[in-house]
Motif scaffolding. Structure first.
Motif, PDB file in Angstrom:
ATOM      1  N   TRP A 153     -17.700 -52.811 -54.905  1.00  0.00           N
ATOM      2  CA  TRP A 153     -17.775 -54.186 -54.395  1.00  0.00           C
ATOM      3  C   TRP A 153     -18.501 -54.260 -53.065  1.00  0.00           C
ATOM      4  N   ASN A 154     -18.208 -53.311 -52.171  1.00  0.00           N
ATOM      5  CA  ASN A 154     -18.797 -53.409 -50.841  1.00  0.00           C
ATOM      6  C   ASN A 154     -20.288 -53.062 -50.835  1.00  0.00           C
ATOM      7  N   GLN A 155     -20.827 -52.709 -51.982  1.00  0.00           N
ATOM      8  CA  GLN A 155     -22.269 -52.556 -52.122  1.00  0.00           C
ATOM      9  C   GLN A 155     -22.843 -53.720 -52.943  1.00  0.00           C
ATOM     10  N   ALA A 198     -10.607 -37.133 -57.647  1.00  0.00           N
ATOM     11  CA  ALA A 198     -11.777 -37.329 -58.503  1.00  0.00           C
ATOM     12  C   ALA A 198     -13.015 -37.250 -57.628  1.00  0.00           C
ATOM     13  N   SER A 199     -14.150 -37.257 -58.237  1.00  0.00           N
ATOM     14  CA  SER A 199     -15.376 -37.225 -57.430  1.00  0.00           C
ATOM     15  C   SER A 199     -15.655 -38.618 -56.884  1.00  0.00           C
ATOM     16  N   ALA A 200     -15.988 -38.657 -55.609  1.00  0.00           N
ATOM     17  CA  ALA A 200     -16.368 -39.917 -54.973  1.00  0.00           C
ATOM     18  C   ALA A 200     -17.835 -40.185 -55.298  1.00  0.00           C
ATOM     19  N   PRO A 201     -18.224 -41.448 -55.372  1.00  0.00           N
ATOM     20  CA  PRO A 201     -19.630 -41.748 -55.618  1.00  0.00           C
ATOM     21  C   PRO A 201     -20.519 -41.136 -54.540  1.00  0.00           C
ATOM     22  N   ALA A 202     -21.578 -40.480 -54.948  1.00  0.00           N
ATOM     23  CA  ALA A 202     -22.492 -39.831 -54.001  1.00  0.00           C
ATOM     24  C   ALA A 202     -23.351 -40.875 -53.293  1.00  0.00           C
ATOM     25  N   ARG A 203     -23.719 -40.538 -52.080  1.00  0.00           N
ATOM     26  CA  ARG A 203     -24.643 -41.382 -51.318  1.00  0.00           C
ATOM     27  C   ARG A 203     -25.882 -40.553 -51.023  1.00  0.00           C
ATOM     28  N   ALA A 204     -27.022 -41.089 -51.319  1.00  0.00           N
ATOM     29  CA  ALA A 204     -28.284 -40.360 -51.159  1.00  0.00           C
ATOM     30  C   ALA A 204     -28.617 -40.091 -49.695  1.00  0.00           C
ATOM     31  N   ASP A 205     -28.129 -40.932 -48.795  1.00  0.00           N
ATOM     32  CA  ASP A 205     -28.540 -40.841 -47.392  1.00  0.00           C
ATOM     33  C   ASP A 205     -27.594 -40.020 -46.516  1.00  0.00           C
TER      34      ASP A 205
END
Length: 180
Positions: free
Chosen positions: A34-36, A138-145
Motif C-alpha cells: 500500500w505504501n508504494q 518470510a522473505s521481505a519484498p526486495a528493494r533495488a536501491d
C-alpha cells in the motif's frame, strides 16, 4: 485482468423478484505494498448472489500478501416499507499466511494466520479479531536501491505483530472494547 460473469437467478418463490449471481476471477499482475501506492491483492475469486433483498457472499477468496483470505457472509436489506434501518450484515474471514511486509514495507515479514468476524446492524459495527504471527520469518519484498546491510537494518526496524485479539463494537462514534 480476469473474468466477471453476471447471470440471472430464477425467483425463489412465486411473486418474488428474480435474483442475480456474480462469479469473478480477477488477477492483479502489479500487486504490491500500500505504501508504494499499489494494491497488495494478487487474485480475487468470488461467488456472490443477490435475491429477495439479501446479498450472499457464498465464497470469496483473495490471494493477498502471499497468503489467503477466505470469506463468506450476507447482507439483509431493510424492509421495503421505508424503515430507517440500513439492514444487517456479517462477514467471516479466515486469514492464512498473509505476509504483512507485502502489505506495507514498514511491517515485519512474519506471516499471519487467524480469523475475523465483522457484523453490522444500522449504525453499530461489531467485530471479533484473532490473529497470530508464525514464528518463521518470510522473505521481505526486495528493494533495488538498498544494500544487504540496509535491508537488514530495515528488517530490524520493522513493526512486528506477534498476536492480536480484540472483541468489541463501534456505534454512533463510540468504540467499546469487550476484550483486547
Amino acid at each position: 485482468t480476469g473474468q466477471l460473469v453476471l447471470a440471472p437467478l430464477p425467483a425463489a418463490s412465486p411473486g418474488a423478484a428474480p435474483g442475480w449471481a456474480v462469479v469473478a476471477d480477477l488477477v492483479n499482475r502489479a500487486a504490491g505494498p500500500w505504501n508504494q501506492r499499489l494494491l497488495p491483492a494478487e487474485q480475487l475469486l468470488a461467488d456472490l448472489t443477490w435475491q429477495d433483498r439479501v446479498a450472499t457472499v457464498r465464497a470469496l477468496q483473495a490471494q493477498v500478501g502471499g497468503g489467503t483470505l477466505q470469506s463468506s457472509g450476507r447482507w439483509t436489506g431493510a424492509a421495503a416499507s421505508g424503515q430507517a434501518s440500513q439492514g444487517s450484515w456479517q462477514i467471516d474471514t479466515r486469514i492464512t499466511g498473509v505476509n504483512p511486509a507485502q502489505l506495507h514495507t514498514q511491517l515485519a515479514a512474519f506471516p499471519v494466520d487467524g480469523t475475523a468476524r465483522v457484523n453490522g446492524d444500522g449504525q453499530a459495527i461489531g467485530f471479533d479479531l484473532d490473529l497470530q504471527a508464525r514464528g518463521q520469518r518470510a522473505s521481505a519484498p526486495a528493494r533495488a536501491d538498498e544494500s544487504a546491510a540496509e535491508a537488514r537494518a530495515r528488517e530490524l526496524r520493522a513493526l512486528r505483530l506477534q498476536s492480536a485479539r480484540a472483541t468489541g463494537q463501534c456505534a454512533y462514534g463510540l468504540l467499546t472494547l469487550e476484550a483486547l
